[in-house]
Design an enzyme around this catalytic site. Structure first.
Site, PDB file in Angstrom:
ATOM      1  N   ASP A 206       0.809  -1.217   0.000  1.00 12.02           N
ATOM      2  CA  ASP A 206       0.000   0.000   0.000  1.00 12.02           C
ATOM      3  C   ASP A 206       0.843   1.268   0.000  1.00 12.02           C
ATOM      4  OD1 ASP A 206      -2.574   1.262   0.084  1.00 12.02           O
ATOM      5  OD2 ASP A 206      -2.304   1.662   2.221  1.00 12.02           O
ATOM      6  N   SER A 230      -6.911   5.413  -0.073  1.00 17.57           N
ATOM      7  CA  SER A 230      -7.237   4.098  -0.626  1.00 17.57           C
ATOM      8  C   SER A 230      -8.728   3.828  -0.457  1.00 17.57           C
ATOM      9  CB  SER A 230      -6.441   3.003   0.086  1.00 17.57           C
ATOM     10  OG  SER A 230      -5.055   3.242  -0.014  1.00 17.57           O
ATOM     11  N   GLN A 280      -5.459  -1.797  -6.713  1.00 15.57           N
ATOM     12  CA  GLN A 280      -6.053  -0.833  -5.787  1.00 15.57           C
ATOM     13  C   GLN A 280      -6.713   0.298  -6.545  1.00 15.57           C
ATOM     14  OE1 GLN A 280      -3.585   2.040  -3.228  1.00 15.57           O
ATOM     15  NE2 GLN A 280      -4.321   0.573  -1.700  1.00 15.57           N
TER      16      GLN A 280
END
Length: 289
Positions: A206, A230, A280
């Protein structure tokens, strides 16, 4: 700033959740960090919680998570795990993160016992310099003291080395590139626990993935650039690996529109083995200079 093995040990403690009973676990956040809980942290902790309820001979092969609310780093996070199914080969879990009795994140994760089968993967990118020939992020930010000083306040258990310019440079200093390539590794030694390595890789995944959306436009984070968050995160684990060994994170963005950007990333060992894939979508909003 804490780095190296001390930061890695702190990360291991961060991922070592307290068992509350009834498949519930308690996690905390670092005392120093951003105003919101880092998404990779809550995803990694949610995977720890799920994995603690699964036969250790079954390893995670995929996870799919949604970030519902920003987490408060000053408050502990409670993780509740639902045992969806335990079959002959697969175990499926749902892990939900709560703060102030509200859901901030939820994840579905699937675990699979080892089996033999077909084996192939696309090759790793060619002509990428090895990590020891690539500057650290701190070295790249020496030209930008204000941004370097912000980066220096955050604990750094992961050595991050952008092959090109990162999204943390000044506006106008980043050329547009279709692919973003970053060498990463946990910056110390991890215990020999496959679940911990999977959680550490989830944490690392991430850190730079949404930056690939900005890279397509030569855009940067912060004043004169963008702020982001996110929205969801998915990973597939293809082959065994150690998160404390170098891996290349090869990322690109197939689409961005409506203040949302999609990014995909493939992770390769130094020998070219494809170990994992991440996808993502994130919210990206322009901010003034």
């Amino acid at each position: 700033m804490v780095s190296g093995q001390a930061a890695v040990d702190a990360l291991v403690r961060l991922l070592d959740l307290e068992a509350l009973g009834d498949d519930r676990f308690l996690g905390i956040s670092p005392p120093v960090g951003p105003q919101r809980v880092f998404g990779g942290q809550v995803a990694g902790q949610a995977l720890v919680a799920a994995g603690r309820t699964v036969d250790p001979t079954r390893h995670v092969h995929s996870l799919h998570g949604y970030f519902v609310r920003g987490g408060d780093p000053s408050e502990p996070i409670t993780y509740a795990v639902e045992r969806i199914r335990d079959g002959r080969s697969f175990s499926v879990r749902r892990s939900v993160a709560y703060q102030h009795e509200k859901v901030i994140f939820f994840m579905s994760a699937s675990f699979h016992r080892e089996e033999e089968g077909l084996d192939h993967h696309e090759p790793a990118p060619l002509d990428v310099p090895p990590p020891d020939e690539v500057p650290t992020l701190g070295e790249r930010l020496e030209r930008y003291p204000d941004r370097r000083d912000i980066w220096a306040t955050i604990p750094r258990p992961i050595d991050v080395r952008y092959v090109g310019e990162s999204g943390w440079v000044a506006p106008g200093a980043r050329p547009a590139e279709d692919h973003q390539r970053v060498w990463m590794r946990i910056d110390g030694k991890l215990p020999d626990d496959p679940l911990l390595h999977a959680c550490a890789l989830t944490f690392a995944s991430d850190l730079t993935l949404l930056d690939a959306v900005l890279s397509t436009h030569g855009a940067v984070w912060g004043p004169g650039g963008f702020v982001g968050a996110s929205l969801d995160h998915a990973m597939w684990f293809h082959r065994s690996f150690r998160a404390d060994e170098w891996f290349l994170y090869d990322s690109a963005s197939p689409s961005a529109s409506g203040a949302r950007g999609l990014a995909t990333g493939r992770m390769f060992t130094r020998t070219g083995r494809h170990i994992a894939t991440a996808v993502q979508e994130g919210l990206l909003r322009r901010v003034g200079g």
